[in-house]
Design a protein around this motif. Structure first.
Motif, PDB file in Angstrom:
ATOM      1  N   GLY A 227      96.660 -40.854 -14.313  1.00  0.00           N
ATOM      2  CA  GLY A 227      95.537 -40.794 -13.472  1.00  0.00           C
ATOM      3  C   GLY A 227      94.449 -41.756 -13.703  1.00  0.00           C
ATOM      4  O   GLY A 227      94.368 -42.332 -14.793  1.00  0.00           O
ATOM      5  N   ASP A 228      93.573 -41.892 -12.730  1.00  0.00           N
ATOM      6  CA  ASP A 228      92.489 -42.821 -12.891  1.00  0.00           C
ATOM      7  C   ASP A 228      91.363 -42.140 -12.120  1.00  0.00           C
ATOM      8  O   ASP A 228      91.313 -42.015 -10.862  1.00  0.00           O
ATOM      9  CB  ASP A 228      92.980 -44.015 -11.959  1.00  0.00           C
ATOM     10  N   VAL A 229      90.253 -42.000 -12.797  1.00  0.00           N
ATOM     11  CA  VAL A 229      89.091 -40.933 -12.373  1.00  0.00           C
ATOM     12  C   VAL A 229      88.020 -42.235 -11.751  1.00  0.00           C
ATOM     13  O   VAL A 229      87.677 -43.238 -12.377  1.00  0.00           O
ATOM     14  CB  VAL A 229      88.319 -40.480 -13.729  1.00  0.00           C
ATOM     15  N   ALA A 230      87.540 -41.949 -10.441  1.00  0.00           N
ATOM     16  CA  ALA A 230      86.773 -42.726 -10.104  1.00  0.00           C
ATOM     17  C   ALA A 230      85.222 -42.556 -10.677  1.00  0.00           C
ATOM     18  O   ALA A 230      84.615 -41.388 -11.096  1.00  0.00           O
ATOM     19  CB  ALA A 230      86.432 -42.166  -8.449  1.00  0.00           C
ATOM     20  N   GLY A 231      84.813 -43.616 -10.944  1.00  0.00           N
ATOM     21  CA  GLY A 231      83.306 -43.745 -11.630  1.00  0.00           C
ATOM     22  C   GLY A 231      83.500 -44.137 -12.954  1.00  0.00           C
ATOM     23  O   GLY A 231      84.719 -44.508 -13.626  1.00  0.00           O
ATOM     24  N   LEU A 239      85.575 -35.917 -16.794  1.00  0.00           N
ATOM     25  CA  LEU A 239      86.321 -35.583 -15.747  1.00  0.00           C
ATOM     26  C   LEU A 239      87.761 -35.969 -16.113  1.00  0.00           C
ATOM     27  O   LEU A 239      88.805 -35.104 -15.739  1.00  0.00           O
ATOM     28  CB  LEU A 239      85.932 -36.358 -14.535  1.00  0.00           C
ATOM     29  N   MET A 240      87.852 -37.112 -16.799  1.00  0.00           N
ATOM     30  CA  MET A 240      89.275 -37.350 -17.180  1.00  0.00           C
ATOM     31  C   MET A 240      89.826 -36.632 -18.126  1.00  0.00           C
ATOM     32  O   MET A 240      91.186 -36.173 -18.013  1.00  0.00           O
ATOM     33  CB  MET A 240      89.018 -38.977 -17.883  1.00  0.00           C
ATOM     34  N   VAL A 241      89.091 -36.127 -19.165  1.00  0.00           N
ATOM     35  CA  VAL A 241      89.504 -35.073 -20.199  1.00  0.00           C
ATOM     36  C   VAL A 241      90.056 -33.828 -19.514  1.00  0.00           C
ATOM     37  O   VAL A 241      90.993 -33.187 -19.914  1.00  0.00           O
ATOM     38  CB  VAL A 241      88.445 -34.949 -21.401  1.00  0.00           C
ATOM     39  N   ARG A 242      89.219 -33.324 -18.562  1.00  0.00           N
ATOM     40  CA  ARG A 242      89.791 -32.263 -17.860  1.00  0.00           C
ATOM     41  C   ARG A 242      90.734 -32.214 -17.117  1.00  0.00           C
ATOM     42  O   ARG A 242      91.772 -31.511 -17.050  1.00  0.00           O
ATOM     43  CB  ARG A 242      88.209 -31.751 -16.969  1.00  0.00           C
ATOM     44  N   CYS A 243      91.014 -33.352 -16.426  1.00  0.00           N
ATOM     45  CA  CYS A 243      92.100 -33.545 -15.390  1.00  0.00           C
ATOM     46  C   CYS A 243      93.335 -33.740 -16.255  1.00  0.00           C
ATOM     47  O   CYS A 243      94.491 -33.079 -16.006  1.00  0.00           O
ATOM     48  CB  CYS A 243      91.902 -34.964 -14.527  1.00  0.00           C
ATOM     49  N   ALA A 244      93.335 -34.488 -17.526  1.00  0.00           N
ATOM     50  CA  ALA A 244      94.374 -34.888 -18.206  1.00  0.00           C
ATOM     51  C   ALA A 244      94.884 -33.384 -18.728  1.00  0.00           C
ATOM     52  O   ALA A 244      96.113 -33.125 -18.813  1.00  0.00           O
ATOM     53  CB  ALA A 244      94.183 -35.935 -19.407  1.00  0.00           C
ATOM     54  N   ALA A 271      85.185 -27.311  -9.400  1.00  0.00           N
ATOM     55  CA  ALA A 271      84.156 -27.869 -10.559  1.00  0.00           C
ATOM     56  C   ALA A 271      83.708 -29.306 -10.725  1.00  0.00           C
ATOM     57  O   ALA A 271      83.095 -29.845 -11.399  1.00  0.00           O
ATOM     58  CB  ALA A 271      84.476 -27.452 -11.919  1.00  0.00           C
ATOM     59  N   ILE A 272      84.505 -30.100  -9.809  1.00  0.00           N
ATOM     60  CA  ILE A 272      84.304 -31.478  -9.989  1.00  0.00           C
ATOM     61  C   ILE A 272      82.960 -31.885  -9.243  1.00  0.00           C
ATOM     62  O   ILE A 272      82.446 -31.547  -8.386  1.00  0.00           O
ATOM     63  CB  ILE A 272      85.388 -32.216  -9.151  1.00  0.00           C
ATOM     64  N   PRO A 273      82.203 -32.819  -9.928  1.00  0.00           N
ATOM     65  CA  PRO A 273      80.777 -33.298  -9.698  1.00  0.00           C
ATOM     66  C   PRO A 273      81.041 -33.787  -8.209  1.00  0.00           C
ATOM     67  O   PRO A 273      82.032 -34.543  -7.874  1.00  0.00           O
ATOM     68  CB  PRO A 273      80.467 -34.432 -10.705  1.00  0.00           C
ATOM     69  N   PRO A 274      80.179 -33.893  -7.258  1.00  0.00           N
ATOM     70  CA  PRO A 274      80.220 -34.510  -6.061  1.00  0.00           C
ATOM     71  C   PRO A 274      80.186 -35.943  -6.067  1.00  0.00           C
ATOM     72  O   PRO A 274      79.808 -36.566  -6.983  1.00  0.00           O
ATOM     73  CB  PRO A 274      78.622 -34.187  -5.692  1.00  0.00           C
ATOM     74  N   GLY A 275      81.140 -36.244  -5.122  1.00  0.00           N
ATOM     75  CA  GLY A 275      81.278 -37.753  -4.952  1.00  0.00           C
ATOM     76  C   GLY A 275      82.367 -38.355  -6.116  1.00  0.00           C
ATOM     77  O   GLY A 275      82.690 -39.566  -5.901  1.00  0.00           O
ATOM     78  N   MET A 276      82.856 -37.508  -6.835  1.00  0.00           N
ATOM     79  CA  MET A 276      84.050 -37.774  -7.749  1.00  0.00           C
ATOM     80  C   MET A 276      85.194 -37.298  -7.660  1.00  0.00           C
ATOM     81  O   MET A 276      85.403 -36.526  -6.602  1.00  0.00           O
ATOM     82  CB  MET A 276      83.778 -37.596  -9.263  1.00  0.00           C
ATOM     83  N   PHE A 277      86.341 -38.192  -7.674  1.00  0.00           N
ATOM     84  CA  PHE A 277      87.820 -37.776  -7.273  1.00  0.00           C
ATOM     85  C   PHE A 277      88.584 -38.488  -8.474  1.00  0.00           C
ATOM     86  O   PHE A 277      88.203 -39.200  -9.222  1.00  0.00           O
ATOM     87  CB  PHE A 277      88.038 -38.119  -5.957  1.00  0.00           C
ATOM     88  N   VAL A 278      89.865 -37.923  -8.373  1.00  0.00           N
ATOM     89  CA  VAL A 278      90.934 -38.502  -9.144  1.00  0.00           C
ATOM     90  C   VAL A 278      92.136 -39.172  -8.457  1.00  0.00           C
ATOM     91  O   VAL A 278      92.614 -38.190  -7.864  1.00  0.00           O
ATOM     92  CB  VAL A 278      91.420 -37.518 -10.400  1.00  0.00           C
TER      93      VAL A 278
END
Length: 549
Positions: A227-231, A239-244, A271-278
């Motif tokens: 995975g690659d978190v935007a930002g 967010l990386m920890v949550r997604c992993a 629950a993802i912050p606005p403007g962020m994605f993975v």
């Protein structure tokens, strides 16, 4: 300098130097200044985020927290000009900003004396006193006195500001270290030997927005995810920890790759912050068949490079995770027999050469083509060495899946003495070799048991007890078949005498051949020309059915 001012300066400097609580010291300082200069009120203003903020005051009106825009009021003029300001008639001064305060409090400002707090980097605030207590006016001597008092105050405040900044930097550094440690703890441990997966993560900064994961499923397949978190920064790290964690949680259920990503996407969207994605890719590799299946969510193209140089690109067919719920992620797949699969974040393709040109997917594919003759570990190491020689602008995460060769592949060759104490290491080596072989967890345990019984029988019956004689164990894989060979140098045994025992007999022991017979698909014992014996055993891998993920 008169004795009164000298004593005041010494007292003020001593208090500031011994201060542990700056706020309390400032309150004492303004009270001391007001008393010594016979003023009705005194205050300290500090420059904070472009505004002037009152940090301490004494007098009939509490103005702590009062904020003035840059250049506003007599205080703002003193800071902007870096000059002491004497205003003998405040109400006639065009910059006087206390009229509304006078209406609210009833306190009347007659005269103002204001000295900037100067440092090498420029003004950081100002000292202000209002109204001489005897209704007189501030003069040049008062101005000089306040300037003298402003110097140690400015030094103390600047020192305190630098100390606060240092503490904040240390706090941020500790938080970054904790976040980095947490991120590293989520990465799986490196597997050695014949394990068909290799991976690496190289953060561009203290913490990374990239991650990877892999784990063995009970049926022998290997689940993998990148995975690659935007930002950037802590938001991206958390967010990386949550997604992993979500990818591992859903992957443990062995869902088909499209369902796997769809479930994680729906969870993130809540629950993802606005403007962020993975951007992510997740799937399974079956070492028994060489088949890989995955689904991609906005991830860079996946590359398949064959041993003969042929290559394929698989572009992402799904959007990044966390943008919209209930999205679909089509399945992709290929056969990795005599081939490798490469998965990498966009930090790999965004590296730049000496001229500033982006390497891009074509450059990475060309590099991998040139390295295909090396072993998997050497390939990954050489590629990372090349990337580090370029200008890296983003996190780098790379994963390599090595498919099985078309012919037989040696998984283990282990020699040991014919002694019972050598069997513990043999069992450990077998377990390590079978991980990633395509054998299920259940089959791996059964095979270790069968080989342990076989080696024990060789020690007991061929060598007639522990000795310095040697036993050679060799494990090979050919497609969906595992082949085992145990060779000794003991006197030749009549193969016709090696057969399972009648289970109707009640005597204990002697069940080793029965165990081998039950756990292996086929086996045979044969003498070796020139001396010794060879036990050959075969086991067909139980391949997961298509669509059973």
């Amino acid at each position: 300098m008169d004795r009164r001012l000298l004593a005041l300066l010494a007292d003020l400097s001593q208090r500031l130097a011994a201060s542990l609580d700056l706020e309390e010291t400032l309150r004492q300082v303004v009270a001391l200044i007001a008393e010594s200069m016979r003023a009705e009120s005194a205050s300290v203003f500090m420059v904070e985020q472009g505004e002037l903020v009152c940090r301490a005051c004494c007098g009939p009106v509490d103005v702590r927290g009062l904020r003035l825009a840059p250049g506003q009021g007599i205080v703002g003029r003193a800071v902007a000009s870096a000059q002491c300001q004497i205003v003998r008639d405040a109400r006639s001064d065009p910059d006087f900003a206390g009229r509304r305060l006078e209406r609210d409090s009833g306190f009347v400002t007659r005269s103002v004396l204001c000295a900037p707090l100067l440092t090498a980097e420029g003004p950081i605030g100002a000292l202000q006193v209002l109204n001489k207590a005897d209704e007189g006016l501030f003069d040049d001597e008062d101005c000089d006195a306040l300037r003298v008092l402003a110097a140690p105050t400015a030094l103390a405040l600047n020192r305190a500001r630098l100390a606060e900044a240092l503490l904040e930097q240390n706090r941020i550094r500790r938080e970054l270290t904790m976040a980095r440690r947490l991120q590293r703890s989520l990465l799986p441990r490196r597997r050695r030997g014949a394990y068909p997966l290799r991976s690496i993560n190289l953060p561009a900064q203290e913490i990374s927005g990239d991650f990877y994961d892999f784990f063995d499923l009970p049926d022998g397949r290997i689940a993998f995810a990148l995975g690659d978190v935007a930002g950037k920064g802590l938001d991206a790290a958390f967010l990386m920890v949550r997604c992993a964690s979500l990818l591992r949680w859903a992957g443990k259920e062995a869902l088909a790759p499209p369902e796997w990503l769809a479930r994680v996407n729906d969870e993130l969207c809540e629950a993802i912050p606005p403007g962020m994605f993975v951007c992510a890719v997740a799937g399974y590799f079956d070492p028994a068949t060489g088949k890989a299946q995955w689904a991609s969510a906005g991830f860079p193209p996946v590359l398949r490079i064959a041993a003969d140089g042929g290559s394929q690109r698989f572009a992402a067919e799904g959007p990044p995770l966390g943008i919209l719920p209930r999205m679909s992620f089509p399945a992709q797949g290929c056969d990795l027999t005599d081939a490798s699969l490469y998965l990498f974040s966009d930090g790999v393709t965004d590296v730049r050469d000496a001229s500033g040109k982006i390497v891009d997917v074509e450059g990475i594919e060309s590099a991998l083509q040139s390295l295909r003759g090396l072993r998997a570990e050497a390939r990954l190491r050489d590629l990372i060495r090349r990337l580090r020689g370029l200008r890296v602008t983003d996190d780098i995460t790379f994963m390599l899946l090595q498919g099985p060769p078309a012919g037989r592949q040696c998984l283990l060759e282990h020699r040991f003495e014919a002694r019972p104490e050598a069997l513990a290491e043999m069992r450990q080596r077998i377990g390590e070799a079978l991980v990633g072989s395509g054998a299920s967890e259940e089959d791996r345990g059964a095979l270790v048991l069968a080989l342990d019984e076989a080696a024990s029988n060789i020690i007991r019956h061929a060598y007639h007890g522990p000795c310095e004689g040697e036993i050679l164990l060799r494990i090979e894989r050919e497609g969906e078949q595992l082949h085992f060979e145990l060779r000794d140098r003991a006197p030749c045994i009549d193969p016709s005498q090696i057969k399972p025992r009648d289970l109707g007999e009640t005597r204990p022991g002697g069940l080793g051949i029965n165990i081998i017979d039950a756990l292996m698909d086929a086996w045979k014992m044969e003498p070796v020309e020139g001396g010794g014996n060879r036990l050959l055993m075969h086991k067909r891998l139980r391949v997961a059915e298509a669509g059973a993920e």
